[in-house]
Design a protein around this motif. Sequence first.
Motif, PDB file in Angstrom:
ATOM      1  N   ARG A  13      27.526  39.772  30.817  1.00 22.57           N
ATOM      2  CA  ARG A  13      28.701  40.100  31.648  1.00 22.57           C
ATOM      3  C   ARG A  13      28.379  41.287  32.542  1.00 22.57           C
ATOM      4  NH1 ARG A  13      31.828  40.259  26.857  1.00 22.57           N
ATOM      5  NH2 ARG A  13      32.226  38.107  26.274  1.00 22.57           N
ATOM      6  N   ALA A  14      27.713  42.312  31.967  1.00 23.11           N
ATOM      7  CA  ALA A  14      27.377  43.512  32.739  1.00 23.11           C
ATOM      8  C   ALA A  14      26.469  43.141  33.898  1.00 23.11           C
ATOM      9  CB  ALA A  14      26.690  44.527  31.833  1.00 23.11           C
ATOM     10  N   GLN A  15      25.519  42.266  33.631  1.00 24.35           N
ATOM     11  CA  GLN A  15      24.591  41.838  34.691  1.00 24.35           C
ATOM     12  C   GLN A  15      25.350  41.115  35.790  1.00 24.35           C
ATOM     13  OE1 GLN A  15      21.344  39.524  33.001  1.00 24.35           O
ATOM     14  NE2 GLN A  15      19.977  41.192  33.614  1.00 24.35           N
ATOM     15  N   ASN A  18      27.477  43.397  37.884  1.00 19.98           N
ATOM     16  CA  ASN A  18      26.630  44.193  38.796  1.00 19.98           C
ATOM     17  C   ASN A  18      26.153  43.367  39.980  1.00 19.98           C
ATOM     18  OD1 ASN A  18      26.738  46.396  37.259  1.00 19.98           O
ATOM     19  ND2 ASN A  18      24.783  46.064  36.219  1.00 19.98           N
ATOM     20  N   GLY A  19      26.401  42.077  39.889  1.00 17.36           N
ATOM     21  CA  GLY A  19      25.946  41.181  40.950  1.00 17.36           C
ATOM     22  C   GLY A  19      24.483  40.813  40.818  1.00 17.36           C
ATOM     23  N   SER A  20      23.843  41.271  39.736  1.00 20.72           N
ATOM     24  CA  SER A  20      22.427  40.917  39.600  1.00 20.72           C
ATOM     25  C   SER A  20      22.304  39.488  39.076  1.00 20.72           C
ATOM     26  CB  SER A  20      21.716  41.900  38.664  1.00 20.72           C
ATOM     27  OG  SER A  20      22.420  41.972  37.464  1.00 20.72           O
ATOM     28  N   GLU A  21      21.209  38.850  39.466  1.00 22.01           N
ATOM     29  CA  GLU A  21      21.030  37.450  39.099  1.00 22.01           C
ATOM     30  C   GLU A  21      20.701  37.351  37.609  1.00 22.01           C
ATOM     31  OE1 GLU A  21      18.231  33.687  40.395  1.00 22.01           O
ATOM     32  OE2 GLU A  21      17.895  35.663  41.274  1.00 22.01           O
ATOM     33  N   VAL A  22      21.419  36.460  36.946  1.00 22.85           N
ATOM     34  CA  VAL A  22      21.155  36.309  35.510  1.00 22.85           C
ATOM     35  C   VAL A  22      20.175  35.159  35.315  1.00 22.85           C
ATOM     36  CG1 VAL A  22      22.198  35.846  33.265  1.00 22.85           C
ATOM     37  CG2 VAL A  22      23.476  37.128  35.001  1.00 22.85           C
TER      38      VAL A  22
END
Length: 261
Positions: A13-15, A18-22
């Motif tokens: 969820r945090a990733q 943050n908008g970072s690609e999971v």
Amino acid sequence: IAALNENIKDHLRAQESNGSEVKVPRKQPFIIGKSFPSFFFLRLRVTGGTASGKTTVCDIIITQLHDQRVILVNQDSFYITFDEDTPQQVHKYNFDHPDAFNTELLLSCMEKLKLGEAVEIPNYDFKKHKMLPSRKVNPSDVIILEGILVLHEPRVRDLMNMKIFVDTDSDLRLARRIQRDTVQRGRDIQSVLNQYAEFVKPSFEEFILPSKKYADIVIPRGGDNDVAIDLIVQHIRTKLCQHDLCKIYPNICVIHSTLQI
Ligand code: ADP
Ligand code: C5P
């Protein structure tokens, strides 16, 4: 498991927030050291001289584990049999030499199990020196291969994760062998002693004892060594638990190993 699951979900969820690609690869096999298919992840080899207690140790391990995912394969099942045996032929035969076994068949059976295929493995009759009807062996998470020469042949040796040598005093082994072969294998004392002097002892010294150096674990006193057997059982249980976790939560395990938590 639930707590770990929640931690991983929080991490994802945090990733995402943050908008970072999971990037989570799905359905990865569980990896211990090397990449093994999940149904063939732990392979044990148990060797030692004749009557050292190999079978006894394997039986205790299997009983204590009490887990259906453990199967036992005996190297005896791969003895090459005579077309027609005569007593003279049998008395002159070295059953303790590597050439007495059909190692190609053993390797092919282990390879099939590794690929997740069931195999037919014969049972061996020590009284008649013949194969009995075979049994079906399904692939399993833990495979134990037991026999006098399973650490001798490099290709068989290389199939394994955990190599065990059961180290029991030679006099005790001979005494047990006389008792066993006369009671269970239909032999007379003189033939047991002749076979021991002519073939069993020389082959032990030439092939079996030198293979001890390849063992990860040496068990002195065989089945009497409760501490060593307990440690092995605990080790297998730990690996099975890790394996279960990764089967149920493949993503967690990938993240777990990726982040090296
Ligand atoms: P292996 O598989 O190495 O040939 P086994 O486990 O079949 O050896 O044991 C050989 C014989 O010795 C069997 O008759 C078994 O009952 C006996 N035996 C094995 N371990 C012990 C022990 N710790 N104490 C007494 N007898 C034993
Ligand atoms: O159970 P264990 O490890 O003792 O079985 C291997 C022994 O069985 C070998 O030492 C070999 O001499 C003996 N054997 C035999 N007759 C056969 C096959 C094997 O005495 N037909």
